[in-house]
Write a protein that holds these residues in place. Structure first.
Motif, short mmCIF file in Angstrom:
data_model
loop_
_atom_site.label_atom_id
_atom_site.label_comp_id
_atom_site.label_asym_id
_atom_site.label_seq_id
_atom_site.Cartn_x
_atom_site.Cartn_y
_atom_site.Cartn_z
N VAL A 246 0.85 -1.19 0.00
CA VAL A 246 0.00 0.00 0.00
C VAL A 246 0.89 1.24 0.00
O VAL A 246 1.71 1.43 0.90
CB VAL A 246 -0.95 0.01 1.22
CG1 VAL A 246 -1.78 1.29 1.23
CG2 VAL A 246 -1.83 -1.22 1.23
N ARG A 247 0.74 2.07 -1.03
CA ARG A 247 1.55 3.28 -1.15
C ARG A 247 0.74 4.51 -0.73
O ARG A 247 -0.48 4.45 -0.63
CB ARG A 247 2.08 3.44 -2.57
CG ARG A 247 1.01 3.65 -3.60
CD ARG A 247 1.62 3.76 -5.01
NE ARG A 247 0.57 3.98 -5.99
CZ ARG A 247 -0.07 3.01 -6.66
NH1 ARG A 247 0.24 1.76 -6.46
NH2 ARG A 247 -1.02 3.31 -7.53
N GLY B 91 -1.40 11.23 -8.39
CA GLY B 91 -1.20 12.58 -7.90
C GLY B 91 -1.95 12.96 -6.64
O GLY B 91 -1.87 14.10 -6.18
N ARG B 92 -2.68 12.02 -6.07
CA ARG B 92 -3.45 12.28 -4.85
C ARG B 92 -2.86 11.52 -3.68
O ARG B 92 -2.40 10.38 -3.84
CB ARG B 92 -4.91 11.87 -5.04
CG ARG B 92 -5.60 12.65 -6.15
CD ARG B 92 -6.97 12.13 -6.44
NE ARG B 92 -7.89 12.46 -5.35
CZ ARG B 92 -9.13 11.99 -5.28
NH1 ARG B 92 -9.60 11.19 -6.22
NH2 ARG B 92 -9.92 12.33 -4.28
N GLY B 93 -2.90 12.11 -2.51
CA GLY B 93 -2.40 11.46 -1.31
C GLY B 93 -3.38 10.41 -0.81
O GLY B 93 -4.57 10.67 -0.68
N VAL B 94 -2.88 9.21 -0.54
CA VAL B 94 -3.69 8.10 -0.03
C VAL B 94 -3.31 7.87 1.43
O VAL B 94 -2.13 7.86 1.77
CB VAL B 94 -3.45 6.81 -0.85
CG1 VAL B 94 -4.14 5.62 -0.22
CG2 VAL B 94 -3.88 7.00 -2.29
N VAL B 95 -4.32 7.69 2.29
CA VAL B 95 -4.05 7.43 3.71
C VAL B 95 -4.32 5.99 4.10
O VAL B 95 -3.73 5.48 5.05
CB VAL B 95 -4.82 8.39 4.64
CG1 VAL B 95 -4.33 9.82 4.44
CG2 VAL B 95 -6.32 8.31 4.42
N GLN C 268 -10.01 3.30 -2.01
CA GLN C 268 -8.94 4.16 -1.54
C GLN C 268 -9.52 5.32 -0.73
O GLN C 268 -10.53 5.90 -1.11
CB GLN C 268 -8.16 4.75 -2.73
CG GLN C 268 -7.45 3.71 -3.52
CD GLN C 268 -6.54 4.30 -4.57
OE1 GLN C 268 -5.35 4.10 -4.48
NE2 GLN C 268 -7.07 5.02 -5.54
N HIS C 269 -8.84 5.65 0.36
CA HIS C 269 -9.20 6.79 1.20
C HIS C 269 -8.10 7.83 1.03
O HIS C 269 -6.93 7.56 1.34
CB HIS C 269 -9.34 6.37 2.66
CG HIS C 269 -10.37 5.30 2.86
ND1 HIS C 269 -11.72 5.58 2.91
CD2 HIS C 269 -10.25 3.96 2.99
CE1 HIS C 269 -12.39 4.44 3.08
NE2 HIS C 269 -11.52 3.45 3.13
N VAL D 168 -11.92 12.31 0.79
CA VAL D 168 -12.70 11.62 -0.23
C VAL D 168 -12.25 10.17 -0.31
O VAL D 168 -11.07 9.86 -0.11
CB VAL D 168 -12.53 12.32 -1.61
CG1 VAL D 168 -13.22 11.54 -2.71
CG2 VAL D 168 -13.04 13.74 -1.53
N SER D 169 -13.17 9.27 -0.61
CA SER D 169 -12.79 7.87 -0.86
C SER D 169 -13.49 7.41 -2.13
O SER D 169 -14.54 7.94 -2.49
CB SER D 169 -13.15 6.97 0.32
OG SER D 169 -14.52 6.96 0.56
#
Length: 137
Positions: free
Chosen positions: A37-38, A43-47, A125-126, A131-132
């Protein structure tokens, strides 16, 4: 003894499980893939991620492993995690052992592509903006 190991798990994955399964004294190479999991996507940050599986996903995963093992004659293993995962968690581990590296690399790449295309596991993805979204639906 079977030449295939496959499992879908809610527990954290341990790469030694698949590596140890495929290794044998005839093996000159063990090639493994670890899907991790990255913290970004497009281009969006994933938590974090959530993986959900179809009730028969185990069967589909096993069929992918069986197909590669039958075609190549090699020992094959794969494990996919489901549930809530965070950055750095292992989501997929696949491994193949072979007498030589080229055939191990090729078989492992084929296995991963089969799993990604055939096994009914879906990813949500969160993102860091709150947003998810589901991926690949």
């Amino acid at each position: 003894m079977t030449d295939v190991f496959s499992r879908i798990s809610v527990d954290p994955l341990d790469s030694s499980t698949v590596d140890e399964f495929v290794w044998s004294s005839e093996s000159g190479a063990v090639v493994a893939f670890q899907g991790i999991v990255r913290n970004h996507d497009d281009g969006r940050g994933v938590v974090s991620l959530d993986y959900r599986a179809h009730p028969e996903a185990d069967r589909f995963l096993r069929e992918c492993c069986d197909e590669v093992a039958a075609r190549t004659g090699l020992r094959v293993a794969a494990e996919h995690r489901v549930g809530s995962l965070t950055i750095g968690d292992l989501a997929l581990i696949a491994a193949v052992a072979a007498p030589h590296r080229a055939e191990a690399f090729a078989a492992c790449a084929e296995l991963v592509e089969l799993i990604k295309s055939r096994v009914p596991i879906w990813k949500r993805q969160h993102f860091d903006d709150g947003v998810s979204e589901w991926v690949g639906l």
